[in-house]
Write an enzyme that holds these catalytic residues in place. Structure first.
Site: not given
Ligand code: 5GP
Length: 180
Positions: A108, A112, A164, A170
């Protein structure tokens, strides 16, 4: 399975069905098989919790010998600025003779994966690549180099296939997106 699910009063519509997900995972596996066959010791590291289903489907489509491991991260307060993460479940550090493929469910903002990659580099693996089932390039603006992407999607909130909403959803075999 129904075309919509309701979790915590929010409605989600079916977006990617199990059959399409199977094709997406098979295509990633094909590319990884091509890149890593005969390359030596390979370790796949899955970032919990969201990638557990993707990881289990992916490894069963890989045709070269490899090991698997799992890490679990939690962001400290202020993660956005510091990009620091706490490792709730850490990696064994003896990866210096292994090629590491990081397996993420969805990218996203990319924060992370970026934080994890910084730490992983300090363990000095032979190489690092990133594999993600889904990516929202409009959000992370391609700052993160993702070597193997299953599908790029718009910045929508999705659940199912490991992803989730507050711990729910999930188990769903298909992926659903939030009704806006
Ligand atoms: P980031 O650090 O890239 O913003 O997001 C990391 C984590 O956020 C992903 O591994 C995932 O677990 C959660 N995440 C990101 N986008 C989504 C989404 O659209 N739906 C859900 N359920 N989790 C998300």
């Amino acid at each position: 399975m129904s075309n919509s699910v309701v979790i915590e009063d929010k409605t989600f519509y079916k977006y990617l069905d199990a059959n399409e997900l199977d094709h997406i995972v098979a295509d990633i596996a094909r590319r990884i098989n091509q890149a890593y066959s005969g390359k030596g010791k390979v370790l796949l590291v899955s970032i919990l919790d969201g990638s557990f289903i993707f990881m289990s489907d992916l490894v069963r489509k890989l045709s070269f010998p490899h090991e698997i491991s799992f890490v679990k991260l939690a962001s400290y307060d202020g993660m956005e600025s510091t990009k620091q993460v706490a490792f709730l479940l850490d990696l064994k550090k003896e990866v210096h003779d292994q090629h590491v493929i990081v397996v993420e469910d969805i990218i996203d903002t990319g924060l992370t994966i970026e934080a994890f990659l910084e730490k992983l580099k300090t363990y000095n693996p032979l190489s690092i690549s990133v594999c993600a089932l889904l990516s929202k390039p409009e959000v992370h603006n391609d700052i993160i180099a993702v070597d193997f992407v299953g599908k790029e999607i718009p910045p929508e909130f999705i659940i199912g296939y490991g992803l989730d909403l507050n711990g729910q959803g999930r188990h769903l075999p298909d992926i659903y997106k939030l009704k806006v």
